[in-house]
Structure formats: structure tokens, C-alpha cells
Enzyme design. Sequence first.
Site, short mmCIF file in Angstrom:
data_model
loop_
_atom_site.label_atom_id
_atom_site.label_comp_id
_atom_site.label_asym_id
_atom_site.label_seq_id
_atom_site.Cartn_x
_atom_site.Cartn_y
_atom_site.Cartn_z
N CYS A 131 43.68 62.91 -30.88
CA CYS A 131 42.74 62.23 -31.54
C CYS A 131 41.64 63.26 -31.31
O CYS A 131 41.04 63.42 -29.99
CB CYS A 131 42.40 60.85 -31.28
SG CYS A 131 41.39 60.30 -32.69
N ASN A 179 57.48 67.36 -23.24
CA ASN A 179 57.00 66.02 -23.13
C ASN A 179 57.31 65.25 -24.69
O ASN A 179 57.51 64.06 -24.84
CB ASN A 179 55.69 65.67 -22.72
CG ASN A 179 54.93 66.53 -23.29
OD1 ASN A 179 54.85 67.89 -23.10
ND2 ASN A 179 53.81 66.06 -23.90
N THR A 195 40.01 63.71 0.95
CA THR A 195 40.99 62.71 1.92
C THR A 195 42.15 62.38 0.78
O THR A 195 42.07 61.81 -0.24
CB THR A 195 39.97 61.49 2.00
OG1 THR A 195 38.85 61.76 2.93
CG2 THR A 195 40.84 60.53 2.84
N SER A 219 54.44 64.83 -11.33
CA SER A 219 53.35 63.57 -11.39
C SER A 219 54.05 62.39 -11.03
O SER A 219 55.28 61.92 -11.71
CB SER A 219 52.90 63.50 -12.55
OG SER A 219 52.00 62.47 -12.93
N ALA A 220 53.57 61.58 -10.07
CA ALA A 220 54.20 60.17 -9.61
C ALA A 220 54.53 59.26 -10.60
O ALA A 220 55.53 58.49 -11.04
CB ALA A 220 53.40 59.67 -8.69
N HIS A 221 53.51 59.15 -11.62
CA HIS A 221 53.68 58.00 -12.60
C HIS A 221 54.91 58.28 -13.86
O HIS A 221 54.85 57.25 -14.68
CB HIS A 221 52.43 57.61 -13.36
CG HIS A 221 51.69 58.70 -14.26
ND1 HIS A 221 51.84 58.38 -15.69
CD2 HIS A 221 51.32 59.65 -14.26
CE1 HIS A 221 51.42 59.35 -16.56
NE2 HIS A 221 50.86 60.28 -15.61
N GLY A 258 49.49 65.34 -12.32
CA GLY A 258 50.31 66.42 -13.23
C GLY A 258 49.33 67.49 -13.94
O GLY A 258 49.49 68.70 -13.66
N THR A 259 48.14 66.95 -14.35
CA THR A 259 47.13 67.67 -14.80
C THR A 259 46.28 68.56 -13.80
O THR A 259 46.43 69.94 -13.95
CB THR A 259 46.07 66.86 -15.49
OG1 THR A 259 46.64 65.94 -16.73
CG2 THR A 259 44.84 67.68 -16.03
N1 PLP Z 1 52.66 67.80 -18.19
C1 PLP Z 1 53.35 67.23 -18.89
C2 PLP Z 1 54.51 67.90 -19.43
C3 PLP Z 1 53.07 65.93 -19.09
O1 PLP Z 1 53.82 65.06 -19.89
C4 PLP Z 1 51.79 65.33 -18.52
C5 PLP Z 1 51.55 63.69 -18.84
O2 PLP Z 1 52.02 63.28 -20.09
C6 PLP Z 1 51.31 66.13 -17.94
C7 PLP Z 1 51.40 67.17 -17.47
C8 PLP Z 1 49.94 65.36 -17.29
O3 PLP Z 1 50.24 64.57 -16.03
P1 PLP Z 1 49.27 63.50 -15.34
O4 PLP Z 1 49.39 62.50 -16.34
O5 PLP Z 1 49.72 62.95 -14.16
O6 PLP Z 1 47.96 64.11 -15.18
#
Ligand code: PLP
Length: 401
Positions: A325, A151, A237, A199-201, A71-72
Site C-alpha cells: 500500500c 519471500n 545495548t 531474522s528470528a521471527h 532482517g531489515t
Molecule cells: N528480507 C526478506 C526476504 C523478508 O521476507 C523480510 C520480512 O518479510 C525481511 C527481509 C525483513 O525482515 P524483518 O521483518 O526481520 O525486518
Amino acid sequence: MRRVYLDYNATTPLAPEVFETMKPYWLGEYGNASSIHWYGQRAKAAVEQAREQVARLIGAQPAEVVFTGGGTESDNAAIFGVVGAAQSATKHVVTSTIEHHAVLFTAMALEPCGVSVTLVPVGSSGVVDPADVARAVRPDTVLISVMHANNELGTIQPIAEIGRIAREHDVYFHTDAVQTVGKIPIDVEELGVDLLSLSAHKLYGPKGVGGLYIRRGTALRPLLYGGHHERDRRAGTENVPGIVGLGKAAELAGEHMVEDALSVSALRDRFEEGILSSVPLARINGDVSRRAPGTTNISFDCIEGEGFVIALDLKGLACSTGAACSSGSIEPSHVLAAIGKTKEQARSSIRFSFGRYSAPEDVDCALVTVPDAAARLRSMSPHWENAFSHQLSTIDAAIGE
Ligand code: PLP
């Protein structure tokens, strides 16, 4: 001790079906998806199948899905990508005060390069007002980025309305849908977005892999340069096992969405009711009427959140604060500050997030653990007695009227 995991917004467990689907790609199916031989072509076919699975979940064309490292990366690729490709002499980005740091810090990182950034504020609801977004747009705005669900609070943002505003002003529109993909229905056409991060996780897939939807024709400068992978939009890759896992997770999410959403919101709602009726001065943060199914964020007056999370962890319950933190000190959540919470209120807030494998017994257990720990921590707080008696006298006064 029973362990209860109520931190699904941080990460979800890998679905066993996803693990089984990924397994061959860690072992015999190890080809490089760019190789022209048999091994490579099998890997490529698996990546393309995953692309179709992800595209189906969000109503996109497979060619509009690019795989990333999470996601980042997707957020960074969208923001740096649109701004980098824009040709205008001055550039302006509109985003909101409640974005994840992957959006907020990325937008702010552009400021030293001469890009101006407007952060649209939110009220106590934790929901962005589309009219504020419209007001923030300028002639040199190149991108609007507003997240789909927050989130920390779970509040769902009016993405389709903002999409219409973006269209009217001919501005690209990105949404960070990391917390909604697989949880609520998403259709990129209905939302009117040009870019969407996932994001997959967060949907029972593996960590370190994600996707970016890029509407056909969107001008985007790549974040990574190198080989011609992902149609020149993301060099490197492909993480074949991870991508296969994301694809399977997307397919399962489509199949389980309705049933997951119903069971997860029922558990969350029962938990909330139980907490509000058993813990004095507990308050839910954000608009409860428009939230992603599994999230609740609760303030517990006179309790320090980090200490609370640790006390709960010692009793087997995993949850989180939105605090970050930084440089040795604990900064209260920027999201809670954005919805008008004081530092003390923000520091006393805890996020509990439920998911597919949460069970009614988890709620039963949490409804014992949380009130017990809250009472114990408050009994040690010098402020608690005052706060509680003040509240009682306010209630008496209100009844007297
Ligand atoms: N965006 C949101 C709203 C999220 O909640 C998160 C992860 O907590 C991210 C982006 C980042 O995703 P990733 O952990 O896959 O980098």
C-alpha cells in the site's frame, strides 16, 4: 470458527520452547551484557551461547555473527556497510529485481550519493540467472546482493553459483536468507557468501531481532555508532531476551529442519493439488521445482487479491498478497511484475505459506474455504463468464487439434 494461519512467510508463531528459554531474561536475568558484574556476565554468557547456536546453524564461526534488530537492519547494515567501506572512486552494486524492499530500497537509496545500481532481471521462473549477474559485474562493482529464497514465490536462487562469480571478480557477496535460515540447510562456506541476513521471527523466534553473518576480514562500515558492542560492528545495548530467543530458535531449527521441511512441503503440495483441481483458472507463479518448502503463490483469474484476502480472513483463513500500500493506492507486487505478470494477474495473486504448526486439518479447511470464496467472488465479477468461456473454447480447440 476454525482459524487457519497460512502466512508463515510474514511471521511465525513463537515456539513455546523459545518462550520458556527467553522468560528468565525478561525477569531475574536483566543484566546489561556489557557490565562487568555478575548480572552483566550472565547476560553476556547467554548472548555468546546464542551466537554459537546461530553460527552452528549456518556453518559460520561465532565471531562472524552480529546481532541486529531484524532482517531489515541486517540488509541495511550489509549494503550500506560494504559500500561505505569501499575505497574506490566510483562504486557499483548488483542486485535483482525480486529482492525484498529491505535490499531493493537500500540499494536505491545509494543512487543519489553517486553509487550506481544494476537490477538483474528474472524470467517467469522467478530465478536469477548467474550468467546475468556475471554480465552485470563491472570493474567498479563493490557488492552483489541476491536473496536466497524469494519471500513471495519461495523460489530458491543459485547462490553458490553466484558466490563463485563474486569470488572470480573479487567482489563482496551478500545474501538475504531471511526466508531460508532454519528451513533449508545453509552453509556459508558452500554458498560462498561474505554476508548473510537472517531474522528470528521467521524461524519461530521473537520479532525485532536478527543476525548478520560477516565473513572474517570483510571491510564493513557500521550502520550504528555508539558503544563498543558486538566488536564495534553494531553499537547499542544487546537485546538479551531477543538474542537468547533467536539462539534457541536456531538450535530448534537445526533439530527440526528435516522433519519440518518434509511435513510442510507435503501440506503445501496437497493444498496446491487441491486448489488446481477445484478452482478453474488457478495458476502457480514461479518455478515449482526449486522452492522453499512452505510457500505457494497462486493467481486466481478475475479475482482481486485484496478482496480475496479479506473474504478469506472473514472465514478464518489468514494469507497475504504481495501488494504494497503506497500513497493510498495498492501497488501490485514488484516481484510478480518482475516475473512478467500483468497488473491484473499480479493483483489476483495470493501467497499461502505453511510452517511447523500447520496441520493436515488446516489444509482440509483451506480446501473448502478457498474454492468457496473464489466461486463467490467470481460470481460477482463482470469478467469471469467471458474469461471462463474463452478458456473452455481454447481447451476445446486444443482437443480438436
Ligand atoms: N528480507 C526478506 C526476504 C523478508 O521476507 C523480510 C520480512 O518479510 C525481511 C527481509 C525483513 O525482515 P524483518 O521483518 O526481520 O525486518
